[in-house]
Write an enzyme that holds these catalytic residues in place. Sequence first.
Site: not given
Ligand code: ATP
Ligand code: MG
Length: 341
Positions: A118, A201, A204
């Site tokens: 990040k 990955k 969001k």
């Molecule tokens: P950000 O980009 O702000 O970090 P994010 O999409 O990674 O957002 P988080 O809120 O950080 O979402 O993670 C929430 C949950 O979703 C965690 O359990 C994380 O492991 C899971 N998660 C996030 N992205 C993925 C993905 N691409 N595949 C599977 N699980 C995911």
């Molecule tokens: Mg995340």
Amino acid sequence: MTETTFTPRVFSGIQPSGGLTLGNYLGAIKRFVTMQDEVAQSIYCMVDLHAITVWQDPKDLLHNTRELAAGFIASGISPEKSILINQSQVPEHAQLGWIFNCVARMGWMQRMTQFKDKAGKNAQNVSLGLFGYPALMAADILVYHATHVPVGEDQKQHLELTRDIAAKFNHDYGVDFFPMTEPVIEGAATRVMSLRDGSKKMSKSDPSDASRINMTDDVDVISKKIRKAKTDPDGLPSDIDGLEGRPEARNLVNIFAALSERSVEDVLSEVGGQQFGTFKPLLADLAVAKLSPISGEMARLMDDPAEIDRILARGASQAREITAPILKKTYEIVGMVGPAV
Ligand code: ATP
Ligand code: MG
């Protein structure tokens, strides 16, 4: 010292740092829903204190927090069975987070790959909060003495750190107070990849909206994003070995398997030999069939934000019945009087 037995308790959180993605749904929320029936107590959290480790427009943060709550409920998390909370409404998270800042070591934090990803080349200019994030995450979990944490694969390292922090606290103070939390990383899609780059990955917070499927995307948008998803020129293989070195193909097959609750082998035995031009519309139809009832229900819930706020206020008071005594005991162990009541 005798080992304390901790009552099984589930905790997990998602950041209101944007809209929910298919990665969040398959990697996390689907497990949240099944686990709420498997243990006596489950707590699911909108982690807004984590979201502000990178800049969030205040209006968006509030909207995204409510929409995330709506996403949880629409996906099948029941506020009657689980405790649904917004992190900043339960101050014990941040209070225990400070104590854990004093337990975690710089060297441990510097190894965290999420921070490196990040911060990128910008490490001198990101917030101190982004660096300290995993210590607060440990507090989110341990302030409930949670034993099981369903997450996506990317959170594995943070859960190992949570165990390290619990172990160091217990050791330094000669107690057996915090449990060794187990990560629960299960299913065909524990790491959903970006639709534009199979080595990244799906997130969001990715600047490219085309990289992800949002839970609120409509039929046309979902179909278009899947049609445009990066793939290679070959067709689909009929066994898993044929996905070797083909991350984009593997990702789409994993998504298909997770959405249809089938194994990857089973899916490949059916679609093996197809070209992506045939497979992608099937995947789009499946994604729409699974996601549109959820997004419809989210929109309905978002029509009444006051009801969402009531659910979160109730959740916060239920949560504090658990967190306040655990924090009080932590202060006692550390040698502090603790918050005046
Ligand atoms: P950000 O980009 O702000 O970090 P994010 O999409 O990674 O957002 P988080 O809120 O950080 O979402 O993670 C929430 C949950 O979703 C965690 O359990 C994380 O492991 C899971 N998660 C996030 N992205 C993925 C993905 N691409 N595949 C599977 N699980 C995911
Ligand atoms: Mg995340």
